[in-house]
Design a protein around this motif. Sequence first.
Motif, PDB file in Angstrom:
ATOM      1  N   VAL A   1       0.685  -1.270  -0.009  1.00  0.00           N
ATOM      2  CA  VAL A   1      -0.189   0.004  -0.140  1.00  0.00           C
ATOM      3  C   VAL A   1       0.764   1.280   0.001  1.00  0.00           C
TER       4      VAL A   1
ATOM      5  N   LEU B   1      -1.556  -1.081  -4.051  1.00  0.00           N
ATOM      6  CA  LEU B   1      -2.597  -0.223  -3.647  1.00  0.00           C
ATOM      7  C   LEU B   1      -2.407   1.130  -3.537  1.00  0.00           C
TER       8      LEU B   1
ATOM      9  N   HIS C   1      -4.079   4.511  -2.039  1.00  0.00           N
ATOM     10  CA  HIS C   1      -5.278   5.101  -1.604  1.00  0.00           C
ATOM     11  C   HIS C   1      -5.172   6.479  -0.963  1.00  0.00           C
TER      12      HIS C   1
ATOM     13  N   THR D   1     -10.459   5.405  -4.708  1.00  0.00           N
ATOM     14  CA  THR D   1      -9.315   4.623  -4.219  1.00  0.00           C
ATOM     15  C   THR D   1      -9.921   3.628  -3.291  1.00  0.00           C
ATOM     16  N   PRO D   2      -9.243   2.761  -3.059  1.00  0.00           N
ATOM     17  CA  PRO D   2      -7.819   2.134  -3.754  1.00  0.00           C
ATOM     18  C   PRO D   2      -7.601   2.094  -5.093  1.00  0.00           C
TER      19      PRO D   2
END
Length: 230
Positions: free
Chosen positions: A5, A103, A105, A164-165
Amino acid sequence: PPFWVVIPAAGIGSRMRADRPKQYLQLAGRSILEHTLDCFLDHPQLKGLVLCLAADDPFWPALPGASDPRIQRVDGGGERADSVLNGLLHLRELGAQEGDWVLVHDAARPNLARTDLDLLLAELANDPVGGLLAVPARDTLKRAGADGRVQETVDRSVIWQAYTPQMFHFAALHRALADALVAGVAVTDEASALEWAGLSPRLIEGRADNLKITRPEDLEWLRQRWVLKT
Ligand code: C5P
């Protein structure tokens, strides 16, 4: 699938008219940013999380979450895409491979449901490109003229809001962002960089309440919701 992330949080959030970047405003006794981080930190398939902050950000070190060893802080850049690229460089140091899922975000989206996160991961696990959570436009849409009058009504059935993600392979995301920056393309989300590179990210319909806190009334709405939730 396992995933990394990146949270870009190096912007100033001027639209909130607050005394600090919006991710440091309070929601139910904690900062918005800490709620956002919580959406990912205890996920069993999380491989690592990088938080991109302004180099001189004085707010983050004061938070309880700042000492969490699962969170890697890196400096942001001039544009969102620069911030995400810095995050990717750090992920590589942490061991991210070309084909790994990343990902990205928004720091100011603290209300991501675990069910939406898992839906995104499951739907895209075998996708060649990747994609993003998104919500179909629900209001009738108007194109405005410079005079503040309606020029035309836009067909809303093909319009989605990009949330998002956003989930892409490490190498594809890295290349698309770097190339888009060099070309001077406006990149307001990661998907637009991949689109510019000729790829078609998939839209995964998510919950509309995964909203990005942008205006003061967004935060008021979320505060009331949070009271009901807890
Ligand atoms: O302004 P907007 O809400 O679209 O910003 C989206 C996200 O990108 C925010 O979380 C913001 O902190 C981040 N950002 C960044 N680096 C920049 C500009 C924005 O990390 N240079």
